[in-house]
Design a protein around this motif. Structure first.
Motif, short mmCIF file in Angstrom:
data_model
loop_
_atom_site.label_atom_id
_atom_site.label_comp_id
_atom_site.label_asym_id
_atom_site.label_seq_id
_atom_site.Cartn_x
_atom_site.Cartn_y
_atom_site.Cartn_z
N PHE A 113 0.83 -1.21 0.00
CA PHE A 113 0.00 0.00 0.00
C PHE A 113 0.87 1.26 0.00
O PHE A 113 1.95 1.29 0.59
N PRO A 114 0.37 2.34 -0.63
CA PRO A 114 1.14 3.59 -0.68
C PRO A 114 0.97 4.42 0.59
O PRO A 114 0.12 5.31 0.68
N VAL A 115 1.76 4.11 1.59
CA VAL A 115 1.66 4.80 2.88
C VAL A 115 3.04 5.34 3.27
O VAL A 115 4.00 4.58 3.38
N GLU A 116 3.11 6.65 3.48
CA GLU A 116 4.35 7.29 3.93
C GLU A 116 4.48 7.19 5.45
O GLU A 116 5.56 6.91 5.97
N HIS A 117 3.36 7.43 6.14
CA HIS A 117 3.35 7.37 7.61
C HIS A 117 2.04 6.75 8.08
O HIS A 117 0.97 7.14 7.61
N TYR A 118 2.16 5.80 9.00
CA TYR A 118 0.96 5.21 9.60
C TYR A 118 0.56 6.00 10.84
O TYR A 118 1.42 6.47 11.58
N PRO A 119 -0.73 6.17 11.09
CA PRO A 119 -1.18 6.93 12.26
C PRO A 119 -0.96 6.14 13.56
O PRO A 119 -1.17 4.93 13.60
N LEU A 120 -0.54 6.84 14.60
CA LEU A 120 -0.36 6.19 15.90
C LEU A 120 -1.70 5.98 16.59
O LEU A 120 -1.92 4.94 17.22
N LYS A 121 -2.57 6.97 16.48
CA LYS A 121 -3.91 6.87 17.08
C LYS A 121 -4.93 7.36 16.06
O LYS A 121 -5.32 8.53 16.07
N PRO A 122 -5.37 6.47 15.17
CA PRO A 122 -6.29 6.90 14.10
C PRO A 122 -7.59 7.46 14.66
O PRO A 122 -8.19 6.88 15.57
N LYS A 123 -8.01 8.59 14.11
CA LYS A 123 -9.30 9.17 14.48
C LYS A 123 -10.10 9.37 13.20
O LYS A 123 -9.63 9.97 12.24
N SER A 124 -11.32 8.85 13.19
CA SER A 124 -12.11 8.81 11.98
C SER A 124 -12.80 10.14 11.70
O SER A 124 -13.40 10.74 12.61
N LEU A 125 -12.72 10.59 10.46
CA LEU A 125 -13.39 11.83 10.04
C LEU A 125 -14.84 11.52 9.68
O LEU A 125 -15.11 10.69 8.81
N ASN A 126 -15.77 12.18 10.36
CA ASN A 126 -17.21 12.06 10.09
C ASN A 126 -17.67 13.38 9.49
O ASN A 126 -17.79 14.38 10.19
#
Length: 263
Positions: free
Chosen positions: A209-222
């Protein structure tokens, strides 16, 4: 540059890494080209993927009326073991259900947040795995209809997960698994009707997958709660856009929303 359109799940190309495209009625965006660039997302309306009306989206990109009437939202979509077209029994539209259900289906193992079992039409391999954010996957059984795939999944999920933990998947907090070994271990639990369709000789599919940085604590955008968001895109995995501030946006979960995208 400004694009306006109705969100549908991103289209993909199985390359290294996966190539992603947002497709609108009169245009498309090659999302990989936006990596490390700021993006502005604004909610401006709704458009049901079935009737096309500006109505609140209920589920799967459909307004409430269409969700409870369209064959693509039948219970057998999420629960393939409920498929009845092979018996000539209609749920909502028998001809449509025959077209979808009476074709080769794959029961597979995928590793996204953990090893899980799933079902997809043969023609959706490897797209289904990409959409789930799986970095490795393997076919277990290829059956001639959706019902047989469904009862096989039901039997196997007594012994392996059938859900993905989206936070773990997005953090990339996962380990490689020997899916060939898992396949052999689960073979004994395949229902008798599906045993002749077990796949003996194949190999794992690996996905980058094209990922530069993975999130440490993902927060979902609503977007319903936050109708305007700006952030720097640093990755794409599954159907998620990943931003520098740990915000993640599930494009597929927001199908039917009309948005304005600015770059």
């Amino acid at each position: 540059m400004v694009y306006t359109g109705v969100l549908t799940k991103m289209q993909t190309e199985f390359l290294e890494p996966i190539q992603y495209y947002l497709v609108f009625k009169n245009d498309f965006i090659h999302v990989n080209q936006l990596l490390n660039k700021p993006i502005d997302i604004k909610l401006i309306g709704h458009q049901c993927l079935s009737c096309g009306l500006d109505r609140p989206i209920y589920r799967q990109g459909f307004c409430k009326t269409c969700f409870f009437n369209q064959p693509l939202a039948g219970d057998w979509i999420m629960r393939p073991e409920l498929s009845t077209a092979h018996l000539g029994i209609e749920d909502r539209d028998l001809e449509f259900e025959k077209q979808v259900q009476l074709q080769p289906h794959i029961v597979y193992l995928a590793n996204s947040s953990n090893v899980k079992v799933g079902v997809t039409r043969k023609g959706q391999v490897p797209t289904r795995w990409i959409d789930q954010g799986a970095h490795e996957a393997i076919e277990i059984v290829e059956v001639p209809n959706r019902y047989l795939a469904g009862i096989t999944e039901v039997a196997l999920k007594e012994h392996v997960a059938d859900k993905t933990n989206w936070r773990t998947m997005l953090k990339n907090d996962i380990k490689d698994e020997d899916l060939l070994e898992w396949r052999q271990k689960l073979k004994q639990y395949i229902p008798e009707e599906a045993q002749p369709y077990f796949i003996e000789n194949n190999t794992e599919t690996h996905i980058d997958f094209p990922v530069e940085h993975y999130p440490l604590k993902p927060k979902s955008l609503n977007l319903s709660k936050t109708p305007h968001y700006s952030g720097k895109l640093v990755g794409i995995k599954g159907q998620y856009l990943i931003f520098e501030d740990n915000t993640v946006f599930n494009v597929r979960a927001n199908e039917g929303l009309v948005v304005e995208l600015s770059m």
